[in-house]
Design an enzyme around this catalytic site. Structure first.
Site: not given
Ligand SMILES: *Cc1c(COP(=O)(O)O)cnc(C)c1O
Length: 321
Positions: A63, A166, A202
């Protein structure tokens, strides 16, 4: 903490462990002026039988690579990333809580650390990893259920933006709606799509799932949703447990009519949703019990990440020696 630097147009070669502390940056650092940066989050745990394990670190590495491509940065290779995570965890071994008490949260960063006056990719990049112990009870709503507020005014991401990586730029803009929701007694905000404000996307840092008549649905990752490692793992676990799983557009009305809802993320694991409030209407869900779908997924997920259940020999759990 672990630190590795790399000039623009080159590749990361070798990093090293240094004492935890402040880092030096030029006031002109690209990350400070233009937000060129990515973060990751994963956890190391102690198992009952004395091992130290991390859940799918290669997925975080992949990622970060994808996000780096979007943000015009070089990224460490998957092997470099995983090796750096292992080294950092070993160096911080004494801070990993006992089994069942908590975890060592691992925070990798990739920053455009070099200075640049005009907007553009930094002349130098820094990859670093620091860690901190977190206790199980830091996420207290996980046990009682989350109370989410559906915000149809603020959006987290838009098509063509960076909502699916991210990028550090995605988080400060959600502080305001989050702060407002918290001041009104909610746990967090659930965002809708920015084009029509009709479909569920989300939560600030976790993905959402709904359950209706034993079918599990979650919004498809079509560019504005962060593809969580937990989300992806839960989809696979649910399919193996015999549930039907759909990734698709979910109208907010469907969310309000669901039997159960739950959120997933590294920080909170599988967290059942207790209530959702949308346009003044509050809907309550049955929170986790052993027989609920989210309850089954929660206990399976916990058993896998805690090293109690070996999951199909997939190598999801990486052991640190
Ligand atoms: C990090 C994150 C998640 C969850 O990701 P994981 O890899 O399961 O920890 C979901 N939504 C957003 C916006 C995030 O930054």
């Amino acid at each position: 903490m672990y630190m590795m630097k790399c000039p623009r147009d080159e590749e990361f070669t070798e990093g090293r462990l240094i004492p935890y502390g402040n880092i030096e940056l030029s006031p002109g650092a690209c990350v400070l002026n233009y937000g060129q940066g990515l973060y990751e989050g994963l956890k190391a745990r102690r198992t009952e039988d004395g091992r130290i394990v991390i859940f799918r670190p290669d997925q975080n590495a992949l990622r970060m690579k994808m996000g780096a491509e979007r943000m015009c940065m070089p990224a460490p290779s998957v092997d470099q990333f995983v090796d750096a995570v292992k080294q950092t965890v070993i160096a911080n071994k004494r801070w990993i809580p006992p089994p069942g008490k908590g975890t060592l949260y691992i925070r990798p960063l990739l920053l455009g650390s070099g200075p640049l006056l005009g907007p553009g990719p930094a002349p130098e990049f820094t990859f670093l990893i620091y860690t901190t112990p977190v206790c199980i009870y830091c996420f207290k709503e996980t046990s009682t259920g989350l109370n989410l507020y559906v915000d149809d005014q603020f959006h987290r991401a838009s098509p063509g933006g960076a909502g699916n990586v991210k990028s550090i730029t995605n988080y400060a803009p959600v502080f305001k709606p989050m702060k407002k929701a918290k001041s009104e007694g909610f746990t967090d905000v659930l965002y809708l799509d920015s084009s029509s404000s009709k479909y569920v996307e989300e939560v600030s840092v976790s993905n959402i799932f709904i359950v209706k008549d034993k079918t599990i649905s979650t919004p498809a990752t079509s560019g504005t949703i962060l593809a969580g490692v937990t989300r992806n793992s839960i989809i696979e676990i649910a399919c193996d447990l015999g549930f039907k799983v759909e990734e698709r557009k979910i109208p907010v009305e469907e969310l309000l009519e669901a039997d159960e809802a739950f959120c997933t993320g590294t920080a909170s694991g599988v967290a059942p949703v207790a209530s959702i409030t949308y346009q003044g209407k509050r809907v309550e869900y049955k929170t986790t019990n052993i027989n609920s779908v989210s309850g089954k997924l929660l206990s399976t997920y916990d058993a896998i990440v805690n090293g109690q259940l070996k999951y199909k020999n997939t190598g999801w759990l990486v052991e640190i020696n």
